[in-house]
Enzyme design. Structure first.
Site, short mmCIF file in Angstrom:
data_model
loop_
_atom_site.label_atom_id
_atom_site.label_comp_id
_atom_site.label_asym_id
_atom_site.label_seq_id
_atom_site.Cartn_x
_atom_site.Cartn_y
_atom_site.Cartn_z
N CYS A 41 42.78 35.26 34.77
CA CYS A 41 41.54 36.05 34.94
C CYS A 41 41.58 36.92 36.27
O CYS A 41 40.69 37.68 36.53
CB CYS A 41 40.31 34.93 35.46
SG CYS A 41 40.20 33.50 34.27
N HIS A 89 32.23 37.98 31.60
CA HIS A 89 33.70 37.64 32.16
C HIS A 89 34.71 38.24 31.18
O HIS A 89 35.45 37.24 30.64
CB HIS A 89 33.71 36.00 32.70
CG HIS A 89 35.01 35.99 33.21
ND1 HIS A 89 36.13 36.78 34.01
CD2 HIS A 89 35.83 34.64 33.28
CE1 HIS A 89 37.08 36.43 34.46
NE2 HIS A 89 36.82 34.97 33.98
#
Length: 388
Positions: free
Chosen positions: A84, A334
């Protein structure tokens, strides 16, 4: 050492885009950033591109040259993978390229396409950011891993699920003005508490959505900006990168994030600032507890103090330290490979007054962006400042 000017930003909407390809989305974000900067693609020296699961979601490796081509160039490029934190690290390496004198103009950004994988496929892909041997094969997924971190935090410092619910409410409220946000949906504390449980103590609103999207920024030297009369009033003055063990069971504490702490120390030293100088922050809130851990890792709160910050109003729009005015990962969305660059873009536009929530921090001159990979086994921190 060459100063790094941020000349332009670009972003797609974050959400579900089943009919779009990764190259299509990154072209939108990258070309928008170049247009915003007033820089032609032919002047770009390098591309730093973040992506995590593209080889799974699209069956496409070697994405660096592909994305450079999508921007209308064949400059040297590289795909950077740090789960991420992929495009946070892309920004970090782009800063180095400018500072070293090797490049005058670079594009940094990232893209992720995940909704086409379905919930099970995306969950499996994301789980590969954990330790396969000791965590994934035992059935650990990221909701469960972060739930363990939340429970450890509660055991050590106190706090309740209601404290986390206030974070979700705050970030959903911030996203209402963000046309790029995945979830433009107002929620209440009661909504968050009463939602279906996904991993105790988390309910559905403690988790960010699975998103598609892309983001990009254009960085230049001051000399290039001056020569081409660019409006580049915000600079990245500090950059840090930290690491930790992959598996949670190898850590001394589940309630602290040394990777964020180390990245922050380096970034603050680099910029010559203290945490008290920071007026606005974008942090990696993939789960509500992650915002708490990030604020404490960044030194903006002492350990055990950030859990109540949203409930007390301190991190809300009208608070002393507004956090995640974009909506954060929680509501903005996200798309993993795009998140770090999107955070930096959000801080830049908050500081230059072009963000839809900029009126909340109209006198801010220093902001920070924190991007984390996995259960914060990797982290990047960037300090941005308004240049006089």
């Amino acid at each position: 050492m060459t100063q790094v000017q941020l000349a332009g930003t670009g972003m797609t909407t974050f959400g579900s885009h089943p009919d779009r390809t990764g190259r299509d989305m990154f072209a939108d974000a990258g070309l928008a950033a170049l247009e915003d900067a007033g820089v032609p693609a032919g002047d770009v020296d390098e591309l730093f591109y973040g992506n995590f699961v593209g080889t799974l979601s699209e069956g496409q490796g070697h994405q660096g040259p592909l994305m450079a081509e999508a921007l209308g160039t064949t400059v040297p490029s590289r795909r950077i993978e740090s789960a991420c934190a992929s495009s946070g690290l892309a920004v970090h390496d782009a800063v180095r390229a400018i500072r070293s004198g090797e490049s005058d103009v670079v594009v940094a950004g990232g893209m992720e396409r995940m909704t086409n994988m379905g919930t099970a496929g995306a969950t499996k892909g994301l789980a590969s950011a954990a330790d396969d041997l000791y965590e994934v094969r035992s059935g650990v997924t990221f909701p469960g891993a972060y739930a363990l971190m939340a429970r450890a935090y509660f055991d050590e410092y106190g706090g309740t699920h209601e404290d986390l619910a206030h974070i979700a409410v705050k970030n959903h409220d911030n996203a209402l003005a963000n046309d790029h946000a995945h979830l433009q949906q107002e929620i209440t504390v009661a909504d968050a508490l009463d939602a279906p449980e996904i991993a105790s103590p988390f309910t559905l609103y403690d988790a960010c959505p699975i998103s598609d999207g892309a983001a990009a920024i254009v960085l230049t030297t001051p000399e290039y900006a001056a020569e081409h009369d660019l409006e580049a009033d915000v600079a990245i003055t500090g950059a840090g990168h930290g690491g930790d063990t992959m598996a949670l069971h190898d850590r001394q504490s589940l309630s602290k994030t040394p990777a964020t702490r180390d990245a922050a120390v380096d970034a603050y030293d680099d910029a010559g600032i203290e945490p008290s100088d920071i007026s606005v922050a974008e942090v990696h809130d993939c789960f509500t507890i992650a915002e708490v851990l990030a604020l404490e890792g960044l030194g903006l709160y002492s350990h055990g103090e950030a859990i109540g910050a949203a409930r007390r109003g301190e991190t809300c729009r009208d608070g002393e330290l507004p956090v995640n005015l974009s909506g954060g990962l929680k509501a903005k969305g996200h798309p993993v490979g795009a998140t770090g660059a999107a955070q930096v873009a959000a801080i830049a536009t908050l500081l230059d007054g072009t963000h839809p929530r900029a009126d909340a921090v109209d006198d801010a001159t220093v902001g920070v962006a924190q991007n984390a990979g996995g259960t914060v086994a990797s982290a990047t921190v960037h300090v941005l400042e308004v240049m006089e």
